[in-house]
Design a protein around this motif. Structure first.
Motif, mmCIF file in Angstrom:
data_model
loop_
_atom_site.group_PDB
_atom_site.id
_atom_site.type_symbol
_atom_site.label_atom_id
_atom_site.label_comp_id
_atom_site.label_asym_id
_atom_site.label_seq_id
_atom_site.Cartn_x
_atom_site.Cartn_y
_atom_site.Cartn_z
ATOM 1 N N TYR A 103 1.037 6.249 10.655
ATOM 2 C CA TYR A 103 2.455 6.569 10.842
ATOM 3 C C TYR A 103 3.214 5.380 11.438
ATOM 4 N N ILE A 104 2.655 4.759 12.457
ATOM 5 C CA ILE A 104 3.326 3.624 13.102
ATOM 6 C C ILE A 104 3.441 2.451 12.130
ATOM 7 N N THR A 105 2.390 2.194 11.359
ATOM 8 C CA THR A 105 2.438 1.111 10.383
ATOM 9 C C THR A 105 3.478 1.397 9.308
ATOM 10 N N HIS A 106 3.564 2.648 8.882
ATOM 11 C CA HIS A 106 4.559 3.020 7.875
ATOM 12 C C HIS A 106 5.975 2.863 8.421
ATOM 13 N N MET A 107 6.195 3.285 9.651
ATOM 14 C CA MET A 107 7.531 3.201 10.229
ATOM 15 C C MET A 107 7.914 1.754 10.545
ATOM 16 N N ASP A 114 0.622 -6.117 12.399
ATOM 17 C CA ASP A 114 -0.350 -5.027 12.286
ATOM 18 C C ASP A 114 -1.142 -4.828 13.575
ATOM 19 N N GLU A 115 -1.399 -5.904 14.292
ATOM 20 C CA GLU A 115 -2.159 -5.793 15.538
ATOM 21 C C GLU A 115 -1.391 -4.978 16.577
ATOM 22 N N VAL A 119 -2.569 -1.458 18.415
ATOM 23 C CA VAL A 119 -2.590 -1.248 19.870
ATOM 24 C C VAL A 119 -1.727 -0.044 20.240
ATOM 25 N N ALA A 120 -0.558 0.082 19.627
ATOM 26 C CA ALA A 120 0.304 1.236 19.900
ATOM 27 C C ALA A 120 -0.364 2.530 19.466
ATOM 28 N N ALA A 121 -1.069 2.499 18.340
ATOM 29 C CA ALA A 121 -1.774 3.696 17.873
ATOM 30 C C ALA A 121 -2.906 4.077 18.826
#
Length: 162
Positions: A103-107, A114-115, A119-121
């Motif tokens: 989800y975070i990568t998509h947003m 990407d790193e 980390v956020a995920a």
């Protein structure tokens, strides 16, 4: 004979219907979901089984459990209960991580490295996993999860298949 060889030659890499899929360098969100959940379940189960076996070896010997069948039953019960608990917990953690990373990568849509998304995920997944114990436990677990996800992001530099 030559026709048979041509009929059974397998491709060297994966085949894609569309060129856009071939250009993508990441797994899809469903593949991540299966990968991290399964990896968490298997890793957690093996770790829990080993910890349960270690606990069994440290238990004091009881003369009532002197037969081989009772000793084997006690070993399986001890290691199985710890292994089951750790396998399910690790699988849920993998599920939270894979969905939050996708989800975070998509947003982020390429605007954030990407790193940083990884980390956020890790922070979100660990914080969500421990959120039932309160905000303090969630924030501590989120920090630990972010550090672990940072280690995963660093490992991806050497092992891109992670």
């Amino acid at each position: 004979m030559g026709g048979r060889r041509a009929a059974f030659q397998l491709p060297e890499g994966p085949e894609f219907v569309f060129q856009e899929e071939a250009a993508a360098r990441r797994r899809g969100w469903t593949e991540n979901l299966q990968y991290y959940t399964g990896l968490g379940y298997l890793g957690g189960g093996a770790t829990g089984f080993a910890i349960g076996g270690y606990r069994y070896l440290n238990l004091p010997a009881d003369p009532a459990f002197s037969t081989t069948k009772l000793k084997a039953n006690r070993l399986l019960n001890t290691s199985g209960s710890v292994g089951r608990r750790m396998a399910c917990s690790s699988a849920i953690l993998g599920l939270f991580f894979s969905t939050s990373e996708s989800y975070i990568t998509h947003m982020a849509d390429g605007r954030v490295p990407d790193e940083a998304c990884t980390v956020a995920a890790g922070f979100v997944a660990a914080g969500l996993f421990r959120s039932v114990r309160g905000p303090k436990a969630a924030s501590i677990a989120g920090t630990v999860g972010a550090v672990a996800a940072g280690g995963l992001a660093a490992a991806r530099q050497y092992f891109p298949s992670l």
